[in-house]
Design a protein around this motif. Sequence first.
Motif, PDB file in Angstrom:
ATOM      1  N   SER A  10       0.857  -1.186   0.000  1.00  0.00           N
ATOM      2  CA  SER A  10       0.000   0.000   0.000  1.00  0.00           C
ATOM      3  C   SER A  10       0.894   1.237   0.000  1.00  0.00           C
ATOM      4  O   SER A  10       2.076   1.184   0.369  1.00  0.00           O
ATOM      5  CB  SER A  10      -0.939  -0.009   1.196  1.00  0.00           C
ATOM      6  OG  SER A  10      -0.228  -0.255   2.384  1.00  0.00           O
ATOM      7  N   THR A  11       0.323   2.335  -0.436  1.00  0.00           N
ATOM      8  CA  THR A  11       1.109   3.557  -0.553  1.00  0.00           C
ATOM      9  C   THR A  11       0.244   4.766  -0.261  1.00  0.00           C
ATOM     10  O   THR A  11      -1.002   4.703  -0.356  1.00  0.00           O
ATOM     11  CB  THR A  11       1.760   3.653  -1.960  1.00  0.00           C
ATOM     12  OG1 THR A  11       2.694   4.731  -1.969  1.00  0.00           O
ATOM     13  CG2 THR A  11       0.716   3.894  -3.039  1.00  0.00           C
ATOM     14  N   ALA A  12       0.889   5.856   0.115  1.00  0.00           N
ATOM     15  CA  ALA A  12       0.181   7.108   0.371  1.00  0.00           C
ATOM     16  C   ALA A  12       1.112   8.256   0.023  1.00  0.00           C
ATOM     17  O   ALA A  12       2.334   8.098   0.030  1.00  0.00           O
ATOM     18  CB  ALA A  12      -0.224   7.201   1.848  1.00  0.00           C
ATOM     19  N   SER A  13       0.549   9.414  -0.296  1.00  0.00           N
ATOM     20  CA  SER A  13       1.387  10.572  -0.610  1.00  0.00           C
ATOM     21  C   SER A  13       0.682  11.841  -0.159  1.00  0.00           C
ATOM     22  O   SER A  13      -0.537  11.867   0.032  1.00  0.00           O
ATOM     23  CB  SER A  13       1.683  10.626  -2.101  1.00  0.00           C
ATOM     24  OG  SER A  13       0.474  10.628  -2.846  1.00  0.00           O
ATOM     25  N   LEU A 123       7.922  17.287   7.588  1.00  0.00           N
ATOM     26  CA  LEU A 123       8.006  15.930   7.060  1.00  0.00           C
ATOM     27  C   LEU A 123       7.303  14.945   7.994  1.00  0.00           C
ATOM     28  O   LEU A 123       6.488  14.116   7.567  1.00  0.00           O
ATOM     29  CB  LEU A 123       9.464  15.553   6.845  1.00  0.00           C
ATOM     30  CG  LEU A 123       9.708  14.327   5.973  1.00  0.00           C
ATOM     31  CD1 LEU A 123      11.060  14.433   5.266  1.00  0.00           C
ATOM     32  CD2 LEU A 123       9.633  13.023   6.729  1.00  0.00           C
ATOM     33  N   LEU A 124       7.587  15.036   9.294  1.00  0.00           N
ATOM     34  CA  LEU A 124       6.995  14.083  10.252  1.00  0.00           C
ATOM     35  C   LEU A 124       5.483  14.287  10.348  1.00  0.00           C
ATOM     36  O   LEU A 124       4.716  13.310  10.394  1.00  0.00           O
ATOM     37  CB  LEU A 124       7.661  14.234  11.624  1.00  0.00           C
ATOM     38  CG  LEU A 124       9.172  13.929  11.659  1.00  0.00           C
ATOM     39  CD1 LEU A 124       9.704  14.068  13.090  1.00  0.00           C
ATOM     40  CD2 LEU A 124       9.481  12.550  11.099  1.00  0.00           C
ATOM     41  N   ASN A 125       5.063  15.551  10.352  1.00  0.00           N
ATOM     42  CA  ASN A 125       3.615  15.815  10.359  1.00  0.00           C
ATOM     43  C   ASN A 125       2.950  15.266   9.106  1.00  0.00           C
ATOM     44  O   ASN A 125       1.850  14.717   9.149  1.00  0.00           O
ATOM     45  CB  ASN A 125       3.345  17.315  10.492  1.00  0.00           C
ATOM     46  CG  ASN A 125       3.690  17.819  11.892  1.00  0.00           C
ATOM     47  OD1 ASN A 125       3.661  17.041  12.852  1.00  0.00           O
ATOM     48  ND2 ASN A 125       4.023  19.099  12.000  1.00  0.00           N
ATOM     49  N   GLY A 126       3.649  15.431   7.985  1.00  0.00           N
ATOM     50  CA  GLY A 126       3.138  14.891   6.716  1.00  0.00           C
ATOM     51  C   GLY A 126       2.993  13.376   6.786  1.00  0.00           C
ATOM     52  O   GLY A 126       1.995  12.802   6.328  1.00  0.00           O
ATOM     53  N   MET A 127       3.987  12.721   7.355  1.00  0.00           N
ATOM     54  CA  MET A 127       3.927  11.263   7.475  1.00  0.00           C
ATOM     55  C   MET A 127       2.709  10.837   8.296  1.00  0.00           C
ATOM     56  O   MET A 127       1.987   9.900   7.932  1.00  0.00           O
ATOM     57  CB  MET A 127       5.194  10.736   8.154  1.00  0.00           C
ATOM     58  CG  MET A 127       6.430  10.769   7.268  1.00  0.00           C
ATOM     59  SD  MET A 127       7.927  10.262   8.169  1.00  0.00           S
ATOM     60  CE  MET A 127       7.502   8.559   8.538  1.00  0.00           C
ATOM     61  N   LYS A 128       2.498  11.553   9.411  1.00  0.00           N
ATOM     62  CA  LYS A 128       1.366  11.193  10.291  1.00  0.00           C
ATOM     63  C   LYS A 128       0.025  11.410   9.590  1.00  0.00           C
ATOM     64  O   LYS A 128      -0.907  10.626   9.754  1.00  0.00           O
ATOM     65  CB  LYS A 128       1.433  12.003  11.599  1.00  0.00           C
ATOM     66  CG  LYS A 128       2.570  11.519  12.505  1.00  0.00           C
ATOM     67  CD  LYS A 128       2.865  12.496  13.648  1.00  0.00           C
ATOM     68  CE  LYS A 128       4.210  12.169  14.284  1.00  0.00           C
ATOM     69  NZ  LYS A 128       4.758  13.292  15.059  1.00  0.00           N
ATOM     70  N   ALA A 129      -0.045  12.478   8.803  1.00  0.00           N
ATOM     71  CA  ALA A 129      -1.293  12.761   8.083  1.00  0.00           C
ATOM     72  C   ALA A 129      -1.506  11.775   6.928  1.00  0.00           C
ATOM     73  O   ALA A 129      -2.639  11.395   6.617  1.00  0.00           O
ATOM     74  CB  ALA A 129      -1.259  14.198   7.546  1.00  0.00           C
ATOM     75  N   THR A 133      -4.036   7.239   5.169  1.00  0.00           N
ATOM     76  CA  THR A 133      -4.595   7.178   3.806  1.00  0.00           C
ATOM     77  C   THR A 133      -3.929   6.101   2.962  1.00  0.00           C
ATOM     78  O   THR A 133      -4.180   6.011   1.758  1.00  0.00           O
ATOM     79  CB  THR A 133      -4.440   8.535   3.089  1.00  0.00           C
ATOM     80  OG1 THR A 133      -3.038   8.734   2.795  1.00  0.00           O
ATOM     81  CG2 THR A 133      -4.919   9.693   3.942  1.00  0.00           C
ATOM     82  N   LEU A 134      -3.079   5.275   3.570  1.00  0.00           N
ATOM     83  CA  LEU A 134      -2.418   4.195   2.806  1.00  0.00           C
ATOM     84  C   LEU A 134      -3.456   3.359   2.070  1.00  0.00           C
ATOM     85  O   LEU A 134      -4.480   2.972   2.642  1.00  0.00           O
ATOM     86  CB  LEU A 134      -1.632   3.285   3.752  1.00  0.00           C
ATOM     87  CG  LEU A 134      -0.230   3.759   4.165  1.00  0.00           C
ATOM     88  CD1 LEU A 134       0.285   2.911   5.320  1.00  0.00           C
ATOM     89  CD2 LEU A 134       0.740   3.709   2.997  1.00  0.00           C
TER      90      LEU A 134
END
Lengths: 391, 391
Positions: A10-13, A123-129, A133-134
């Motif tokens: 799975s992936t998310a962006s 970056l870390l906040n982006g990862m958590k958000a 959504t994966l």
Amino acid sequence: MSVVFPKGFSTASIAAGISAVKGKKDLALVVNNGPLDAAAGVFTSNRFCAAPVQWSRKAIADGHLRGVVINSGCANACTGQAGYDQAAKEAETLASLAGFPKSSDVAVCSTGMIGDLLPLDNLLNGMKAAYPTLASTPEAGHESSVAILTTDTHPKTVEIEAAGYRIGGMVKGSGMIAPQLATMICVITTDAVVTPEQMHAALEHGAEYSFNRIDVDGCMSTNDTVLLLASGASGVTPDPEEFAQNIAKATASLARQIVGDGEGSSHDIRVKVTGATSEDAALACARAVAASNLLKCAICGNDPNWGRVVSSLGIVPEDVAPYDPNDVTVDVNGVRVCDGGKPGQPRDLVHMEEREVHIDIDLNTGSTGEATVWTDDLTHEYVHINADYES
Amino acid sequence: MSVVFPKGFSTASIAAGISAVKGKKDLALVVNNGPLDAAAGVFTSNRFCAAPVQWSRKAIADGHLRGVVINSGCANACTGQAGYDQAAKEAETLASLAGFPKSSDVAVCSTGMIGDLLPLDNLLNGMKAAYPTLASTPEAGHESSVAILTTDTHPKTVEIEAAGYRIGGMVKGSGMIAPQLATMICVITTDAVVTPEQMHAALEHGAEYSFNRIDVDGCMSTNDTVLLLASGASGVTPDPEEFAQNIAKATASLARQIVGDGEGSSHDIRVKVTGATSEDAALACARAVAASNLLKCAICGNDPNWGRVVSSLGIVPEDVAPYDPNDVTVDVNGVRVCDGGKPGQPRDLVHMEEREVHIDIDLNTGSTGEATVWTDDLTHEYVHINADYES
């Protein structure tokens, strides 16, 4: 589909605020949901390798990875211990979000400007958000392949339907592309049941004949990374030879797409050298021709300038590639413009309208060593991009 | 004055109809009126060396030359036996006009497009018309230095007043300029009383630290030729060491002028590497940095992009140049932008308005090996010249 074409991924962006381009997606996560977590990787040989490369080399040493964090907009290269600590923090964060046993289950990849630390909070906040959504949808796969781009003009992906299993992949890269890998980040996935050793062998071989044989501008990056992850979710154990061939197909396709999107390029140039005393000799000749700025400018001007082919060939030392200049022929798009080291057919006969240009050099040594290298032409736009690019 | 600055030389030039540029002077003669006719030469190491190089190498083998024929507009390279016969015919013609004992008293130099034979009738008629105008005037010297140019924007000459004797010279070259000489034709004259052996040693040493340390575009020509002729007309026998130093001064000046006129360039870049384990190690590093298209584009954009300096440095193998990336410093125009492999002073502090840019790299190995290489930036104009240049 890219990395989610095989089962088990799975992936998310997200637009995390790393790139200087406001609102551009610049962060992607790839997670291997198993049952296997086998992995292999090849990395830049640049001695100034970036913090994420240093981290990922260690993380993958045991042949296992469960996730990858990729960002564009900042290379986190030449950033010392502080940069390495950032890479480690990224890995810890994904491991913690996903419940992986340890942070070294995560590889990290960064691409963009050298010499800047990451905006780590973003970056870390982006990862958590992004993490919640994966997904394994075609859209998620496509969006991630866009999020990793920098000066690329379009995403580059591959999907291979093999005998009962699949291979998928995405790559970014269009400048600082040189013999040993490129400014490239590449993630390839498969749902085949394979071992890390088998994957490593297949990936090394595939990379050697693809990413290591393209040259956009002769420049080697600090961040080049190619990862191969296997989920085993297909339940199919492929024949190792067949698996390696399919990996080679995937890397060849992605490498060819990089050349097709080379910064500012208007022609893709295939330099093929045959009749050499060995493959290494042929490769040295092909690389020398593919690296010629003068030739690359001529091709930009639709000029099949074989003089610039042979003058580049002539710098390869005789002990590296023995041949007699008086035996050499050069064909450009099928027209023998140089015959026995002298003028052959008129250059006017060569058609240069197509994007793809074929330069075929026969050294006529009586042996059959051959090698092919792809490169781009050198254009006004390349200079524009690289004189003005700062992010 | 160029080649007629020392006593004992005369020169002539003419528009012979060789160049595609109508009416451009494209042929120059240089004659050594003695009493000595000592000579030395260094030539391209390109394996596809041009017919005039093949001829001149043989002609100079005995350490004597009385005249030189130089044309622009056609390189007579990759032209086989027919091209060699043309070179021989040129030499015969000057020898016959001047009453030299043998045709091997004459060297020939050609520069221009590779792969075309000379328009020999034009050239020989031009020689016959120019010969009676041979003169030792400043104007004649200047005109010859113009006649040998191709994409150069201005003539490049040197005049050195030494202890009782003189050295003069002219050079052409602005593209296809690479480590081992350049697309350059250079004639240096002196009225000192010197032996061919002494001249050869001085010329080899001078070329090594001048023409062999400039790199406009990484491309090596088929026609590079540097000739040194001595007339002995001053009657002064210089100290060999002092003579060699003056020859080195002359070659350094001419090489620097070539970089200053590099095709389309807007900056001259001096890459100096210090603190290496040896001179060879420093030179390998300096060449790698000077060859980076990405760096050359950045400098064109007035960007002191040290990331592109260290990423180029990082491709030099460790056995060639041992150093620790964490010890490396990079100064651009005196500002330490990279300190210990990490960001140093802000790049905004670097002034890039001047044409000359200094990149100083200290490998900090504890040893004192150093080397300097000059190059140009990579500009839109370079691409324009080399995408469209056909003559």
